[in-house]
Every structure is written in C-alpha cells, then in structure tokens.
Design an enzyme around this catalytic site. Sequence first.
Site, PDB file in Angstrom:
ATOM      1  N   SER A 123      -3.735 -50.768 -17.068  1.00  0.00           N
ATOM      2  CA  SER A 123      -2.594 -51.433 -17.700  1.00  0.00           C
ATOM      3  C   SER A 123      -1.329 -51.317 -16.852  1.00  0.00           C
ATOM      4  O   SER A 123      -0.426 -52.140 -16.952  1.00  0.00           O
ATOM      5  CB  SER A 123      -2.355 -50.881 -19.102  1.00  0.00           C
ATOM      6  OG  SER A 123      -2.174 -49.484 -19.070  1.00  0.00           O
ATOM      7  N   GLU A 131       0.812 -37.502 -22.268  1.00  0.00           N
ATOM      8  CA  GLU A 131       2.103 -37.997 -21.774  1.00  0.00           C
ATOM      9  C   GLU A 131       3.127 -36.894 -21.550  1.00  0.00           C
ATOM     10  O   GLU A 131       3.946 -36.978 -20.626  1.00  0.00           O
ATOM     11  CB  GLU A 131       2.673 -39.041 -22.744  1.00  0.00           C
ATOM     12  CG  GLU A 131       1.904 -40.351 -22.766  1.00  0.00           C
ATOM     13  CD  GLU A 131       0.589 -40.251 -23.534  1.00  0.00           C
ATOM     14  OE1 GLU A 131       0.461 -39.340 -24.380  1.00  0.00           O
ATOM     15  OE2 GLU A 131      -0.305 -41.066 -23.283  1.00  0.00           O
ATOM     16  N   PHE A 147       4.529 -44.941 -25.396  1.00  0.00           N
ATOM     17  CA  PHE A 147       3.992 -43.579 -25.283  1.00  0.00           C
ATOM     18  C   PHE A 147       4.790 -42.754 -24.280  1.00  0.00           C
ATOM     19  O   PHE A 147       5.026 -41.564 -24.487  1.00  0.00           O
ATOM     20  CB  PHE A 147       2.506 -43.641 -24.922  1.00  0.00           C
ATOM     21  CG  PHE A 147       1.753 -44.652 -25.750  1.00  0.00           C
ATOM     22  CD1 PHE A 147       1.940 -44.692 -27.133  1.00  0.00           C
ATOM     23  CD2 PHE A 147       0.930 -45.592 -25.178  1.00  0.00           C
ATOM     24  CE1 PHE A 147       1.287 -45.630 -27.919  1.00  0.00           C
ATOM     25  CE2 PHE A 147       0.281 -46.542 -25.952  1.00  0.00           C
ATOM     26  CZ  PHE A 147       0.456 -46.571 -27.324  1.00  0.00           C
TER      27      PHE A 147
END
Lengths: 273, 319
Positions: free
Chosen positions: B41, B62, B87
């Site tokens: 992505s 994250e 995120f």
Amino acid sequence: MDSRDLRIIANRVRQRDLQAVFEAGAGHIGGELSVTDLLTALYFKIMSVDPAAPLDPDRDRLVLSKGHTALALYVVLAERGFIPKDEISTFLKPHSRLNGHPNRTKVPGVETNTGPLGHGLPIGVGMAKAAKLNNASWRTFVITGDGEMQEGSNWEAIMSAAQFKLDNLTLIIDHNRLQQGARLADTNDIAPLRPKLEAFGWDVEEIDGHDMDEICSALADDRVGLGKPKCIVAHTNKGHGVSFMSDNVAWHHKVPNEEQYKQAMIELEEAAL
Amino acid sequence: MNAPFETSKLHDCRDAFVATLERLGTANEDIVAVCNDSVGSSKLAGFRDKFPERLINVGIAEQNMVGVGAGLANGGKIPFVCAASPFLTGRALEQIKADVAYSETNVKLVGISSGLAYGELGATHHSIEDFAWIRALPNVPVIAPADRVETAAVIEWAANFEGGCFLRLSRVGVPDLFLEDHNFDLGRANVLRQGSDLTLIANGTLTHRAMSAAEILDAKGVSARVLNMATVRPIDTTAITTAAKETGAILTCEEHTLFGGLGSAVAEVVVDACPVPMKRLGVPGVFAPTGSANFLLDEFGMSPDAIADSATALLKRKG
C-alpha cells in the site's frame, strides 16, 4: 575502574540523588535508588562515551526508558562530566533544563526524551539497526522498569529486535517488583520475565542488579556475531541502600521529611565507609 | 510554475513519492524506509528491490515503527516512516509527540492513503483527524501536496530538511497542477489562479476541485483566487492576510474534519490579523458513510459545483 571504585561512585550518586529529592521536594527516589548501580556501571565502566563530544557518531547509546528516574541519570551524567555537578541543585526549579524527565535537546548525554513508558526499547531497536546498517561497532543499551514491560509497545520492539538479529542491543530490566501503586504481582504480574523473553528469541541473563561484579560481567560480553539481542533481568530493590525505603511501595515518589532524610543519609554514609 | 489546468488525466501521487524516494536513495545511502507491513500500500516494493537492507519492515506494529524511526535518526539515518495515515497518526500519536516532535528527531512521517482515500472501508480507515492531531505538536511541519509534481518536490525537500515532518499523501487520482520545475517552499502557499472577488484555499485532493470551482465561478462573472496551501503548519500567514485584504472573503476546502484542520488554521490567522467573511468546507464532524473518496467529497459539499455555490453564498456576506 574496578568494582570497588564503582561502588564508591554509586554511593555518592545515591547521596546526591537523595539530597536533590529532599531539596526539590519531589522525585522518584525508589526507582532512582534501584537503577543507580546499573547507570554507574554503564557510564563509568561499560560504555564508550565522551563528555567533550556527546554527539560523537560512534558513541555507545543509553536510553533510560524509565524516564521518571531522570534524576539518577542527571547525577551520573554530572559525575561523568556531561553537565556541571552544581547544576543538580536546579533539579525541578523553574526553567531548569533538569526537569522530571530527560530532554535530549537540553541535556548533553541524553539520547531521547523519555517519560511516557514503553518508548525507549523501540528507539533502541532503531539505534541498533542503524549501527548494523553502518557496520558500526557502537552498542545500544536500554533500561526499562519491570512494570513498564506491561506496555505493549515493548513487545512489538522485542519481536522486531529478534527478527533483525540485533546482537548489538542490550535491554536491562530494572526488576524491583514494585510499580507506582502496588506490587507487580498484585497488578499485572508479568514475572517471570526470563521465559517470556526467551520465547521471543532473546538471550536472557539474570543478575543481582546491585552487585557490581555481576552487572559488569553481564554487560561486558561482546555479543556481535551471535545473532540474538540480549536481555539482562536485573533483580533490584526499589529504594535500595536505605533500610526503610527498600522494597517498600510507599517510596515510589514519596519525599523524605527531615528526620527521614537524616536517617537515610546516615545509612548511605555508613555504607560508603 | 503552474501547469495548464486539465482534469482528464489523473495520477496516483504515491508513484511520484516512491520514484523520488528511490532516486534520492540512490544518491544517499542514509535514506531508509520504515513500514508496518505496508510494502504494497506504500508502494515500496521498488525501493525494497533496489535497497533490500534499507527497507525496514517492523510488521504490524505502528508504535514500534515510529520509535524505530526515531532510533534510526539518532544513528544518523534519514528514515521515511510510511504507513496508512490513520494508523501512523492515530496508533502512534504519542510516539510522534515524544520521540519525533519533542525529541526533535529527523524522522519523515509519510501518511499514505490519508483523508477519505479508503472510503468504502469505513471510518476506522479514514484519516480525517491527522491535520488536527499533528498540527497541535511543535516542531513537525504538516504538508499535504496537491499533485504528483508537488509530491515529488515535497519528498525532495523533506530529505534535505533537518528535522521531523508529516507528509500527508493520498492514493486518490489528481490532475497535474504544477510544471516539472516546481520547487516546494515550506510554509509558502502558491497562487494557482489570480482573482479579486474571493479566495479559495485548499490542499491535497481538494486543490483541483477548487480550481474547477473557480472556472465555474468565472463563467458566472466571479473572479476567484485559488491558493494551494500544502503547508498546514507553519501556515502561510502572509498569503492569508493578503488574500483577506485583497479579496475580502475566504473559502477553505479540505479532506478532513472541520475540527482543527486547514480551515481552522486559516481561520486562526483571519481572526487574529484580518477578519473577513469565511466559509469552511470539510467533513462536518461525523464518521463518514460508505462510499468512495470522491463520492464522499461530493456528499460533503465539495464537488466543484457545490464549492462554487458555497462561494456564491459567501459573497453575499461581503460588506
């Protein structure tokens, strides 16, 4: 520097720390006294650091992830020559650069601004990874509290350190069995720590975190090439060195009254002889 | 320099991002990419294939990702920390605050698929709070480029900038607005179209919609200035006060909640320096319903026609 010399310095650090907490009327005396021997060994025996060049790219790095014990770090940095010794008297005063948690942009020798728990180990992973990418030989040390290991971010970092084979990274857990308001065992008992770290692919050594010989031995080994990060579970006592504070949850951030201060100082002075 | 405005060809700005990162990475081996399993992505496969050691994938983690970025920066690296913006900014906000902003580390935070880009996936995947969250922090410039040329320029700027920053990118196709020689200046808005009756201020995926709205207004005899304001912090105070004084009304458009984003930042300047009638368009403080990003932007009154209508209504409030 031998273990006897290190013990003398650590005793001096404890006295100066206690005096600063008493004079400032605040601090985290319990955790400071538990981490003092570890910090002393790192800065006076183990780490390659130069107070004249605190940003030398090839310096060893220490991240004090349990940032609330900043005062112990400040006193050790002052003893080592990073900041003036008389500056400790400004601890927590308005506009002092020595606030309750360390600030890298203001205090030479501090690597990152810690305070919220669970931040130091991910940063240590990044440091160790940078050294690997640079084929550099400097080492990274991270000190966390044991209660701090309840933060999930630490376990994210533990996984990645093993995945990246960071044998240049050492995590030291200051295992004093007490967190802010209660015993670890009565809160969220993550002990024993050793099997958990081993299950995640780390080498683990358990030591007496107040025994300079054991501390230096555990920290000294050159591990590069072994392919695994190392965790030292340092069994310590909160408030170590002062009888009525030691292993007593009340002294997480309690400030001694004058009588208690005098008593504590007498005990530390006697231990110095 | 501005490109001729032509909306038939649309581009995914992620392609410009990774092409620039790969080019810069070839010249500077300190440039590394950090991601959270988002190689696809974030379109980092090319970077990984060119520099396998320098693509640091921490997995779906994250908080660790941002901390690792800060540690890499401490070790002299220039990390581009890439993840879906909701995120990156939501999960790791405290790491961004303490490890990047407060610690003043050289970490480039790249929020991919920001705003409503993940439209149909629902509000968990929308990132319409990130301007507000990051803009509240000292030391971290907040930048949302509007086309592929500006994206490339921003990435090049970030690699040379000594300090942390938040780059808000989208995957939603946008037309070219700038010519290839465009340079990015931090905190400097660009006049894409001159005008005297009011000023439309936008960034990211909204800039081309504002340009289309200006054309619609022009056909109705309304002269609308269009400012592309990629930098949300530090905001271009001069461009805003000049627009307020010269055109007397300001309309903002953003792919973000109306609470604390571009419109709020512009309004703060207008209120302090040069009060004029203003209208802010954005997501009105709700979790968005199902729909593509472009559908939702239309739904929230930001089709070119609806922007032009809001501008016409705003003009009636001018003294």
